[in-house]
Design a protein around this motif. Structure first.
Motif, PDB file in Angstrom:
ATOM      1  N   MET A 296     -11.354  -4.431  -3.817  1.00 35.23           N
ATOM      2  CA  MET A 296     -10.091  -4.360  -3.450  1.00 35.23           C
ATOM      3  C   MET A 296      -9.288  -5.674  -3.379  1.00 35.23           C
ATOM      4  SD  MET A 296     -10.392  -1.731  -0.266  1.00 35.23           S
ATOM      5  CE  MET A 296      -8.776  -1.812   0.456  1.00 35.23           C
TER       6      MET A 296
ATOM      7  N   ARG B 210      -4.578  -5.801  -8.167  1.00 36.75           N
ATOM      8  CA  ARG B 210      -2.809  -6.040  -8.396  1.00 36.75           C
ATOM      9  C   ARG B 210      -2.266  -5.286  -9.412  1.00 36.75           C
ATOM     10  NH1 ARG B 210      -4.414  -9.379  -5.665  1.00 36.75           N
ATOM     11  NH2 ARG B 210      -4.570 -11.453  -5.748  1.00 36.75           N
ATOM     12  N   GLY B 211      -1.110  -5.224  -9.620  1.00 33.17           N
ATOM     13  CA  GLY B 211      -0.428  -4.410 -10.381  1.00 33.17           C
ATOM     14  C   GLY B 211       0.427  -3.392  -9.643  1.00 33.17           C
ATOM     15  N   ALA B 212      -0.185  -2.462  -8.866  1.00 36.17           N
ATOM     16  CA  ALA B 212       0.740  -1.564  -8.365  1.00 36.17           C
ATOM     17  C   ALA B 212       0.659  -1.865  -6.979  1.00 36.17           C
ATOM     18  CB  ALA B 212      -0.090  -0.118  -8.381  1.00 36.17           C
ATOM     19  N   ALA B 213       1.774  -1.396  -6.298  1.00 35.66           N
ATOM     20  CA  ALA B 213       2.188  -1.797  -4.858  1.00 35.66           C
ATOM     21  C   ALA B 213       0.957  -1.453  -3.986  1.00 35.66           C
ATOM     22  CB  ALA B 213       3.204  -1.299  -4.496  1.00 35.66           C
ATOM     23  N   ALA B 214       0.236  -0.326  -4.093  1.00 35.59           N
ATOM     24  CA  ALA B 214      -0.733   0.138  -3.496  1.00 35.59           C
ATOM     25  C   ALA B 214      -2.151  -0.701  -3.388  1.00 35.59           C
ATOM     26  CB  ALA B 214      -1.115   1.643  -3.756  1.00 35.59           C
TER      27      ALA B 214
ATOM     28  N   VAL C 201      -1.861  -3.971  -4.162  1.00 35.74           N
ATOM     29  CA  VAL C 201      -1.572  -5.310  -3.662  1.00 35.74           C
ATOM     30  C   VAL C 201      -1.698  -5.253  -2.165  1.00 35.74           C
ATOM     31  CG1 VAL C 201       0.137  -6.916  -3.220  1.00 35.74           C
ATOM     32  CG2 VAL C 201      -0.227  -5.780  -5.575  1.00 35.74           C
ATOM     33  N   TYR C 202      -1.436  -4.055  -1.666  1.00 29.45           N
ATOM     34  CA  TYR C 202      -1.357  -3.854  -0.151  1.00 29.45           C
ATOM     35  C   TYR C 202      -3.008  -3.746   0.088  1.00 29.45           C
ATOM     36  CZ  TYR C 202       3.546  -2.816   0.950  1.00 29.45           C
ATOM     37  OH  TYR C 202       4.812  -2.996   1.180  1.00 29.45           O
ATOM     38  N   GLY C 203      -3.653  -3.370  -0.635  1.00 30.39           N
ATOM     39  CA  GLY C 203      -5.348  -3.087  -0.628  1.00 30.39           C
ATOM     40  C   GLY C 203      -5.801  -4.385  -0.577  1.00 30.39           C
ATOM     41  N   ALA C 204      -5.300  -5.138  -1.502  1.00 29.22           N
ATOM     42  CA  ALA C 204      -5.781  -6.691  -1.592  1.00 29.22           C
ATOM     43  C   ALA C 204      -5.624  -7.522  -0.249  1.00 29.22           C
ATOM     44  CB  ALA C 204      -5.149  -7.372  -2.828  1.00 29.22           C
ATOM     45  N   ALA C 205      -4.158  -7.133   0.228  1.00 31.92           N
ATOM     46  CA  ALA C 205      -3.727  -7.838   1.515  1.00 31.92           C
ATOM     47  C   ALA C 205      -4.772  -7.485   2.451  1.00 31.92           C
ATOM     48  CB  ALA C 205      -2.498  -7.487   2.014  1.00 31.92           C
TER      49      ALA C 205
END
Lengths: 430, 392
Positions: A368, A372-376, A378-382
């Motif tokens: 996770m 990157r790429g989609a907002a979902a 990036v939130y997952g990455a965060a």
């Protein structure tokens, strides 16, 4: 009593007869005949209660392997037994075939084999054996059941066994490396042998050489007979599934590899599994029987949805480990659990023992973090970075108390832990 | 009728218009509407079955014939309303009398045969092919013509004296070689035919319109009806009762009509069904139960956390997590301690990056992104910075 499909088919043939004759008398006659045939079948079917059943076969089985359990049926009666037999096992035991047709002559016996392909660890026992004894016409039969006790213990699969040859190679290298070295910390005197060209002249034992007519050198080997205590935390954090397998199973795999390696290296391995109570305990097993004893003790363990009792954990370890030893604690790097549970007890443990914490990291969380790429994503990455930061903080907290931390994904945890052990062994810090 | 509407046919993507795409309820509604419309159309187009009292000499409704029957009675014709064929044959009373059949469609073949076999004269109104074949074999049905004022155009005295009348309906055709009179042609097809078969006369009317109460005073309707029917001293007016139409030979119920063999077969099939049920009902031992372990995915909390961030649009939290992670990863590479100030971090990274100190400060310590797109951009910028610093 039980009917068969044949009885229904006979009744359907009776329909044709009735249709041909078209008479109430024919209807009565046909049904009377069917009833009489069913009655005869019931009368002539061999009794079920008199059968004598016994079992044999595997009692221990590695998860993922296929075993066989036999069922011997003895028919002491005067009539032959034509029967359908169902040897029922719980669904996850993967028993096959589900039902078998047998014919046992009077005073004869036969043996059925049920192959088991278990999908879960632990003890599995068969349910009842149901026997449907059919009459000579095959229209109806008597049905009954027998309880035939048996138990198969499904052991952890020990998939990390494949790493063992490589790690043993490193261990031998370690031995060989040390054998000719001068004495250092963590090594002990091994033996005297003849001097060969290339040996360090400083290792020549002059006193022994004087007694013999040849030059002898002292050899050293890494210290042996150290104690290792494996502690499995079976509380709620062990229940979480990582790559489809509970953390507990990944921990077991790693602990089995470590135990196999340590026993080969001449160390003693003990095990306790703790949550709110001590759930398994293997202490003082013989060196050759350690692995079997460990996997036997681990087999029925399941993670419990309770918070672990760190006080109980510490006291159980202290009770087992009287001399200084390596305590390998398999738990999760959950910051709250570690801060509130383990940390207050850590000084008491760390002052007497070397502590190594092995944790199973989740590859899904690591995956996770690359989102990157989609907002979902990036939130997952965060969220993943946050979780990783928490883990890092928890392990930093442990390291500050002199605890070594091994945090790896399930596939690499066993070899990483084995490497950590070998490094400790090589440095003579056990 | 609409309750048993057939299921709507499966729609292929090609059938889905652009309008239906946006409003998925339009298509089912349209189909339902079409079904209702079709049902209404069918209901309207289906010819109404003659209501009670239609061409009934006892009925004073507009469609009844009480007026005609009354006048006929006054003029000396004995009109006898009957409901069964036997009574009709009896009431006609032989060769002089006549049987008036106003609803031949409601009669069974047997009943039609009974009527054809009687000696009485026959008057048939609007017969179908079956009735015509049985009662008036010299005539065939040609077509259906509209009912309206029609000229007699024939030599039959009864018609000629009456003049034009409301005729039409069933267009008749006199069979080849059959001598008879045909009158009131509508669109070339006669709607009144009379011929003699043996000693009796057979009269066929294409429609019952001139006989009805409501039309009797119109044109020459009354005259035509009286001329045709007043010739007979006795007239058996057959009004078949729908409920009494079926039982002809006694009082057999539906159950009695089913042959014995069917009962026997059904009974034996029942036995077979019972045996099948008993066979399937007894299982080979009970189901084995098992206590299943709990299944909790370890990543569930992290995934839930991510969804919470997104649902609450916590861009500040998410950006802070990503920035901290990048700084923590880069810190060892540029040799900074854990407690480095933001200024120290930017100045240290500026030596390894093409980005200026101000842009680095905005990237790592700037305000949180104001949209999801900006957050995605921030994540990509942080990745680019990390690659840059590591590659130099």
């Amino acid at each position: 009593m039980a009917l068969t499909g044949r009885a229904a088919v006979v009744a359907l043939v009776g329909v044709l007869v009735v249709l041909a004759v078209r008479d109430v008398a024919a209807l009565i006659a046909v049904n009377a005949l069917i009833l009489a045939a069913i009655g005869t079948d019931l009368m002539l079917a061999a009794g079920v209660g008199q059968l004598r059943l016994s079992r044999g076969g595997d009692t221990r089985l590695l998860l993922g392997n296929t075993g066989a359990v036999t069922l011997t049926i003895e028919n002491p009666g005067r009539r032959p037994l034509h029967a359908v037999i169902r040897d029922a096992w719980r669904p996850s035991a993967g028993g096959a075939p589900a039902r078998t047709r047998v014919t046992i002559p009077a005073a004869g016996r036969t043996t059925l084999t049920t192959t088991l392909t278990p999908q879960r660890r632990g003890d599995t026992s068969p349910d009842r054996v149901t026997v449907r004894s059919l009459g000579p016409l095959g229209l109806a039969g008597r049905q009954g059941h027998h309880e035939v006790a048996w138990s198969v213990r499904v052991l952890p699969p020990f998939l990390s066994r494949r790493h063992l040859p490589e790690k043993l190679g490193i261990l031998r290298e370690l031995d060989g490396q040390h054998r000719a070295l001068v004495r250092g910390e963590g090594s002990e005197f091994d033996s005297l042998r003849e001097y060969v060209l290339g040996d360090d002249v400083r290792s020549i034992d002059w006193r022994s050489s004087a007694r013999r007519s040849e030059v002898l050198v002292r050899t050293w080997r890494p210290e042996r007979d150290r104690r290792i205590v494996l502690v499995l935390d079976t509380s709620r954090t062990a229940a979480g599934r990582v790559a489809g397998v509970p953390r507990l199973d990944a921990s077991m795999d790693a602990s089995l590899l470590l135990a196999a390696l340590a026993t080969k290296a001449g160390d003693h391995v003990d095990l306790i599994a703790v949550d709110r109570r001590v759930r398994a305990r293997v202490v003082g097993a013989s060196r050759s029987g350690t692995l079997a004893a460990l996997s036997d003790a681990m087999a029925p363990l399941e993670a419990e949805l309770v918070e672990s009792d760190a006080g109980l954990l510490a006291s159980s370890v202290l009770e087992i480990a009287r001399q200084r030893c390596l305590v390998v604690l398999f738990t999760d790097l959950n910051r709250a659990a570690i801060e509130e549970g383990l940390l207050p007890r850590l000084p008491a443990l760390a002052s007497r023992h070397r502590i190594l914490v092995a944790a199973v990291a989740d590859p899904r969380v690591l995956e996770m973090a690359a989102g990157r790429g989609a907002a979902a994503a990036v939130y997952g990455a965060a969220a993943s970075e946050r979780a990783t930061a928490e883990r890092t903080r928890a392990s930093a907290l442990l390291r500050r108390h002199g605890v070594q931390v091994v945090d790896a994904v399930p596939e690499s945890l066993p070899p990483t832990l084995a490497d950590a052990y070998l490094a400790l062994k090589g440095a003579g810090r056990l | 009728m609409t309750t048993e509407a057939p299921p709507a046919p499966a729609r292929t993507p090609a059938q889905q218009g652009p309008a239906a795409k946006g409003r998925p309820w339009v298509a089912p509604l349209a189909i339902a509407g079409l079904i209702v419309l079709a049902a209404v159309l069918v209901a309207l187009l289906t010819p109404a079955t003659p209501s009670q009292g239609f061409l009934d000499p006892d009925s004073t409704q507009p469609g009844g014939t009480h007026a005609l029957a009354d006048i006929l009675g006054e003029r000396g014709t004995l009109v006898d309303r009957v409901t069964t064929t036997q009574a009709a044959v009896q009431a006609a009373g032989g060769a002089a009398g006549a049987i008036m059949i106003t609803n031949p469609g409601a009669l069974t073949t047997t009943e039609l045969g009974d009527l054809a076999g009687s000696a009485a004269n026959i008057v048939v109104v609007a017969p179908d092919r079956t009735a015509l074949a049985a009662l008036a074999p010299g005539l065939t049905v040609a077509a259906t013509t509209p009912v309206g004022p029609t000229q007699p155009a024939c030599a039959l005295a009864a018609a000629r004296l009456a003049g034009s009348a409301d005729m039409g309906g069933t267009g008749l055709h006199l069979a080849a070689g059959q001598s008879g009179v045909t009158c009131y042609p509508s669109r070339g097809l006669p709607s009144l035919a009379q011929y003699t078969s043996g000693s009796r006369s057979i009269t066929v009317l294409g429609t019952g319109a001139p006989l009805e109460n409501q039309n009797l005073a119109h044109l020459g309707n009354a005259a035509l009806a009286l001329n045709l029917l007043g010739a007979f001293p006795r007239l058996a007016w057959l009004v078949p009762q729908p409920a009494q139409a079926a039982p002809a030979g006694g009082t057999k119920s539906l159950w009695q009509l089913i042959p014995l063999a069917a009962y026997l077969v059904a009974a034996e099939l029942g036995v077979a069904l019972l045996l099948t049920a008993l066979w399937r009902a007894r299982r080979l031992g009970p189901l084995v139960t098992e206590r299943l372990p709990v299944v909790v995915r370890a990543a569930e909390t992290t995934e839930g956390h991510a969804r919470l961030y997104q649902a609450r649009r916590a861009r500040d939290q998410a950006a802070a997590a990503l920035r901290t992670a990048t700084i923590e990863r880069l810190r060892p590479a540029v040799g900074l301690p854990a407690a480095a100030t933001p200024a120290a971090v930017t100045s240290a990274l500026a030596t390894r990056s093409a980005l200026g100190q101000a842009r680095l400060d905005a990237l790592l310590f700037g305000p949180s992104p104001d949209s999801d797109a900006a957050l995605v951009r921030l994540a990509n910028d942080l990745d680019a910075l990390e690659r840059e610093v590591r590659s130099r």
